[in-house]
Scaffold this active site. Structure first.
Site, PDB file in Angstrom:
ATOM      1  N   HIS A 110       0.842  -1.209   0.000  1.00  0.00           N
ATOM      2  CA  HIS A 110       0.000   0.000   0.000  1.00  0.00           C
ATOM      3  C   HIS A 110       0.871   1.252   0.000  1.00  0.00           C
ATOM      4  CE1 HIS A 110      -2.743  -2.874   2.254  1.00  0.00           C
ATOM      5  NE2 HIS A 110      -3.515  -2.493   1.259  1.00  0.00           N
ATOM      6  N   LYS A 129      -0.898  -7.072  -7.406  1.00  0.00           N
ATOM      7  CA  LYS A 129      -1.094  -8.292  -6.613  1.00  0.00           C
ATOM      8  C   LYS A 129      -2.513  -8.847  -6.839  1.00  0.00           C
ATOM      9  CE  LYS A 129      -1.230 -10.827  -2.664  1.00  0.00           C
ATOM     10  NZ  LYS A 129      -2.620 -10.692  -2.340  1.00  0.00           N
ATOM     11  N   GLN A 140      -8.659  -8.166 -10.111  1.00  0.00           N
ATOM     12  CA  GLN A 140      -9.349  -6.943  -9.673  1.00  0.00           C
ATOM     13  C   GLN A 140      -8.913  -5.752 -10.537  1.00  0.00           C
ATOM     14  OE1 GLN A 140     -10.059  -5.586  -5.429  1.00  0.00           O
ATOM     15  NE2 GLN A 140      -8.268  -4.332  -5.881  1.00  0.00           N
TER      16      GLN A 140
HETATM   17  O1  PAF Z   1      -7.870  -4.030  -3.065  1.00  0.00           O
HETATM   18  C1  PAF Z   1      -8.528  -3.662  -2.066  1.00  0.00           C
HETATM   19  O2  PAF Z   1      -7.995  -3.430  -0.972  1.00  0.00           O
HETATM   20  C2  PAF Z   1     -10.040  -3.494  -2.185  1.00  0.00           C
HETATM   21  O3  PAF Z   1     -10.582  -4.452  -3.027  1.00  0.00           O
HETATM   22  C3  PAF Z   1     -10.448  -2.079  -2.642  1.00  0.00           C
HETATM   23  C4  PAF Z   1      -9.949  -1.765  -4.031  1.00  0.00           C
HETATM   24  C5  PAF Z   1      -9.910  -1.041  -1.658  1.00  0.00           C
HETATM   25  C6  PAF Z   1     -11.983  -1.960  -2.659  1.00  0.00           C
HETATM   26  O4  PAF Z   1     -12.531  -2.189  -1.406  1.00  0.00           O
END
Ligand code: PAF
Length: 282
Positions: free
Chosen positions: A37, A151, A155
């Site tokens: 992050h 990762k 998504q």
């Molecule tokens: O990747 C994540 O942490 C979550 O899927 C996100 C993109 C913050 C959506 O809740």
């Protein structure tokens, strides 16, 4: 760094930046921040004038209530880390701000992208939950750029498709996976691994490396798939697939020179579910 919890508060805070034509970046997170992050926040800092990090554990994307209940939460620690990495605003709305009483809209990306792999194993509702909350966060913040991690490769593709399909005016940036020295991809869920399982976990990365070597050497997808399977039986593999990097459809032939693929793997280790992936070009 300011911590904001409401949409009007967020909009007021961002108004001066918007008026002055300053660029805004969003890094959506569910907290439990780790170096992966922080690399997204640093990339956002390098790109934009104003960096918003959102922190919201999104109930709509959890298919397992136990997983949601035990998801690690430590806002104070997350706030400190986000600030050190360069965030200007931490947007941490409570659930009733994101899903107020009477909320009844869902944003779905249809088709194989949300139905295969993670969509098959966790259910497509997982991705519907992700695309609904990401749409909301993008509408709330209205950033010029939003950052996500490689990762979560599937998504990332789903979010790119969401933005394309709905003509959303935002640039999506996908940042490389950050790994431990032994190859384990950083994940908030790694914190659940007891010491013995933590030692086993890098076998997932090693399998990806073996599969990538097969494809890079012109081997066929079935051989790559076999090579991806970790030898340690404690890793219970849900899927291990060499796929087309854009459509995520299974590879059906060896890569031509210059061709690319992505290898995706998911496995359960004890009570923890791990996912990882690796790109390969021949
Ligand atoms: O990747 C994540 O942490 C979550 O899927 C996100 C993109 C913050 C959506 O809740």
């Amino acid at each position: 760094m300011r911590i904001l919890r409401t949409v009007p508060g967020l909009r007021t805070a961002l108004k001066p930046a918007r008026r002055a034509d300053r660029t805004i970046a969003l890094v959506p997170t569910m907290g439990a921040l780790h170096d992966g992050h922080l690399s997204l926040i640093r990339a956002a800092r390098a790109r934009a004038d104003e960096v918003v990090v959102s922190l919201f554990v999104n109930p709509a994307q959890f298919n397992d209530p136990e997983d949601l209940a035990k998801y690690p939460r430590d806002e104070e620690r997350d706030a400190q880390l986000a600030e050190q990495a360069g965030a200007d605003i931490l947007f941490a709305p409570p659930p009733e701000i994101v899903y107020p009483p009477g909320f009844g809209t869902e944003v779905r990306v249809g088709g194989p992208l949300t139905e295969t792999l993670e969509g098959e194993h966790r259910g497509p509702e997982h991705f519907h939950g992700v695309t609904t909350v990401v749409t909301k966060l993008l509408n709330m913040v209205q950033p010029h750029t939003a950052f996500f991690g490689q990762k979560d490769a599937q998504q990332a593709l789903v979010i790119r498709k969401l933005v394309r399909d709905l003509d959303m005016d935002v640039q999506i940036e996908i940042a490389p996976t950050v790994r431990e020295p032994d190859g384990l991809a950083l994940s908030s869920r790694n914190a659940y691994l007891p010491a013995e399982e933590r030692k086993v976990a890098p076998a997932l990365f090693e399998g990806l490396q073996r599969g990538a070597e097969v494809l890079a050497g012109g081997g066929d997808p079935a051989e790559a798939r076999r090579a991806m399977f970790p030898s340690d039986p404690r890793l219970d593999v849900a899927y291990a697939e060499p796929v087309d990097p854009d459509s995520l459809e299974p590879l059906t032939a060896a890569l031509a020179p210059g061709g690319s693929a992505r290898l995706l793997v998911a496995a359960r280790l004890g009570r923890t579910r791990l996912i990882d992936n690796m790109g390969v070009t021949r």
